[in-house]
Write an enzyme that holds these catalytic residues in place. Structure first.
Site, PDB file in Angstrom:
ATOM      1  N   ASP A   1       0.781  -1.252   0.000  1.00 31.62           N
ATOM      2  CA  ASP A   1       0.000   0.000   0.000  1.00 31.62           C
ATOM      3  C   ASP A   1       0.814   1.305   0.000  1.00 31.62           C
ATOM      4  O   ASP A   1       1.793   1.420   0.737  1.00 31.62           O
ATOM      5  CB  ASP A   1      -0.861   0.095   1.263  1.00 31.62           C
ATOM      6  CG  ASP A   1      -1.602  -1.156   1.603  1.00 31.62           C
ATOM      7  OD1 ASP A   1      -1.588  -2.098   0.819  1.00 31.62           O
ATOM      8  OD2 ASP A   1      -2.190  -1.197   2.693  1.00 31.62           O
TER       9      ASP A   1
ATOM     10  N   SER B   1      -0.271   0.195   7.421  1.00 27.22           N
ATOM     11  CA  SER B   1      -0.580   1.401   6.657  1.00 27.22           C
ATOM     12  C   SER B   1      -1.075   2.564   7.509  1.00 27.22           C
ATOM     13  O   SER B   1      -1.638   2.368   8.587  1.00 27.22           O
ATOM     14  CB  SER B   1      -1.623   1.077   5.594  1.00 27.22           C
ATOM     15  OG  SER B   1      -1.005   0.339   4.573  1.00 27.22           O
TER      16      SER B   1
HETATM   17  C1  FRU Z   1      -3.937  -3.641   2.718  1.00 25.72           C
HETATM   18  C2  FRU Z   1      -3.278  -4.057   4.022  1.00 25.72           C
HETATM   19  C3  FRU Z   1      -3.589  -3.043   5.106  1.00 25.72           C
HETATM   20  C4  FRU Z   1      -2.473  -3.237   6.048  1.00 25.72           C
HETATM   21  C5  FRU Z   1      -1.316  -3.544   5.133  1.00 25.72           C
HETATM   22  C6  FRU Z   1      -0.293  -4.482   5.675  1.00 25.72           C
HETATM   23  O1  FRU Z   1      -3.283  -4.058   1.574  1.00 25.72           O
HETATM   24  O2  FRU Z   1      -3.742  -5.333   4.376  1.00 25.72           O
HETATM   25  O3  FRU Z   1      -4.851  -3.181   5.692  1.00 25.72           O
HETATM   26  O4  FRU Z   1      -2.235  -2.105   6.827  1.00 25.72           O
HETATM   27  O5  FRU Z   1      -1.873  -4.081   3.943  1.00 25.72           O
HETATM   28  O6  FRU Z   1       0.834  -4.537   4.884  1.00 25.72           O
END
Ligand code: FRU
Length: 498
Positions: free
Chosen positions: A39, A99
């Site tokens: 992300d 994230s």
């Molecule tokens: C989305 C996610 C988020 C999380 C992150 C972990 O792609 O699952 O919810 O914070 O990736 O890498």
């Protein structure tokens, strides 16, 4: 003080990142300095420059304990690499810095808000995440984690909210100086909710209300929210897990959803009016937005699908790329997206073909390449003059990626079956476009390892990763029936280091 874990990540990326030749990366889609990226995080303006962080595992091309990678840019296209910003180096984020967002503080520092993950055991003895929200404050390069961390925990959830799924704060500051954050959560009914929190100083936070909830309609857990006003409406973006397909609007698995509605800023109430997918292609997730200096709302996303992260070139030293940043607007209750206008300053000379008759397959002089921005407009010659029209890109004797339009169905399909990926994954996706008497405008943005299609000035967008060898650079046009076609094609030209 930079922790040992962060020093190690910074030393590793400084040593191995430069080994990747620029020709092995996309020319203008961001990839991680080294290793794995998912992300976009902290996409924001800070001291007049655009900052972008990303979910980062430098040590392999697979997901692992999450760090935050970091880049900045003056034009959203060319990114300068900065040292990794966060490493999982505290008890409350030992299993990862997930994230989050970023915001400039009134004292000139930059605040990051992220999800700290640690592992604990649930009532059945199973190992589960415990997700809390944390703050780190810094100068645009180095960040210190707040001594009050975590600043939001399971104690701050509305009744029934799960501390296992409580993540991805997107933070902003309003004119009165109050900070707000939207955060994804799994509610008592097992599906997603977007929670609004506020803070006077960025350190002490409190729950305001649930802005919207899934009620088991659009997937389950709602990840990576964003929330902003646009063109007289309010937009809530989220990326649900475990979607069920709905017609051609939503596909199964991880998806993206845009909720457009009305917002009453005084009462903090959001009333949803329209729901749509954000991107209709194969690879797009977890978008995040910022407001540019001149007031444009720009979105960037991870151009990848969680279900297909195993489909990567053998031994690649980077994995995961960002979409091209897209300018957003809302018209008639729909989200429109077009590549940021800054991309246009990387255009080479224009190759223009006007009113070209196509029946059967056509190649045009000057129209080939793998890094380009090309708009194709197709018109019927009289009523019912064609059954389908298609563009084939990244093409050689063995390979091709196809963009096909069927005016009778009103659908566009992207098909990368023959793009060279040797993996048994979903390779095609179709979506509805608005019929316009057989006319259609397809803007294709091609980079070494991707294709993004923008239909009818951004009414729909569809993205797909392709790993086709770079020599496959032919482009052809073909109609089942006959059409007239305009093509406006620009190579995208970048000064790349060897
Ligand atoms: C989305 C996610 C988020 C999380 C992150 C972990 O792609 O699952 O919810 O914070 O990736 O890498």
């Amino acid at each position: 003080m930079t922790s040992e874990a962060l020093q190690k990540a910074r030393a590793f990326e400084a040593q191995y990142g430069p080994h990747i030749p620029s020709g092995e990366r996309p020319a203008f889609h961001l990839t991680p300095t080294i290793g794995w990226m998912n992300d976009p995080n902290g996409f924001s303006l800070y001291k007049g420059e655009y900052h972008l962080f990303y979910q980062y595992h430098p040590y392999s091309n697979e997901w692992g304990p999450m760090h935050w990678g970091h880049v900045k840019s003056r034009d959203l296209i060319r990114w300068e690499r900065l040292p990794a910003a966060l490493a999982p180096d505290c008890g409350y984020d030992a299993a990862g810095c997930f994230s989050g967002g970023a915001v400039e503080m009134p004292d000139g520092r930059q605040m990051l808000m992220y999800t700290g993950v640690q592992r604990g055991r649930d009532a059945d003895g199973f190992i589960r995440d415990i997700q809390t929200q944390c703050i780190a404050i810094g100068d645009g390069v180095d960040y210190g984690k707040c001594e009050l961390n975590p600043v939001l925990t399971g104690e701050d959830l509305p009744e029934g909210g799960s501390a296992v799924d409580f993540r991805d704060p997107k933070v902003w500051r309003e004119e009165d100086g109050t900070y707000y954050a939207v955060i994804g959560n799994r509610a008592a009914d097992g599906s997603g909710a977007i929670l609004l929190y506020s803070s006077g100083d960025g350190r002490k936070w409190s729950f305001v209300r649930t802005l919207d909830a899934c009620h088991n309609q659009y997937g389950k857990m709602w990840e990576c929210p964003d929330f902003f006003p646009l063109d007289g409406k309010q937009v809530l973006l989220t990326s649900p897990q475990e979607m069920q397909p709905v017609g051609l609007e939503f596909h199964a698995g991880n998806g993206t959803v845009c909720l457009i509605g009305e917002y009453n800023p005084a009462g903090k109430r959001f009333v949803r009016q329209f729901v749509q997918a954000i991107d209709y292609g194969l690879d797009f997730y977890a978008p995040q937005t910022l407001l540019t200096k001149d007031g444009r709302r720009v979105m960037i996303a991870w151009m990848q699908n969680w279900a297909t992260v195993g489909a990567k070139p053998y031994h690649c030293r980077w994995f995961g790329q960002m979409s091209v940043p897209r300018e957003l607007s809302v018209k008639d209750g729909r989200l429109y997206q077009i590549p940021v206008r800054e991309l246009e300053s990387y255009r080479g000379p224009c190759v223009m073909h006007h009113n070209i008759p196509v029946s059967g397959e056509v190649n045009l002089p000057g129209v080939q390449g793998r890094m380009l921005d090309m708009t194709v407009t197709v018109r019927p010659i009289g009523k019912d003059s064609y059954r389908w029209f298609r563009i084939r890109v990244a093409k050689d004797g063995e390979h091709e990626t196809i963009i096909r339009y069927r005016p009778d169905q009103g659908t566009v399909k992207i098909d990368r079956t023959r793009s060279g990926l040797p993996h048994d994954i979903v390779h095609t996706r179709s979506f509805f476009v608005r019929p316009r008497d057989g006319e259609i405008k397809l803007r294709l943005v091609l980079d070494r390892f991707s294709l993004e299609v923008f239909v009818n000035d951004g009414e729909q967008a569809a993205s797909a990763v392709i790993y086709t060898r770079q020599e496959a650079d032919a482009i052809s046009f073909e109609a089942g029936g006959s059409v007239l076609m305009d093509v406006e094609k620009y190579d995208l030209v970048f000064d790349e280091e060897a």
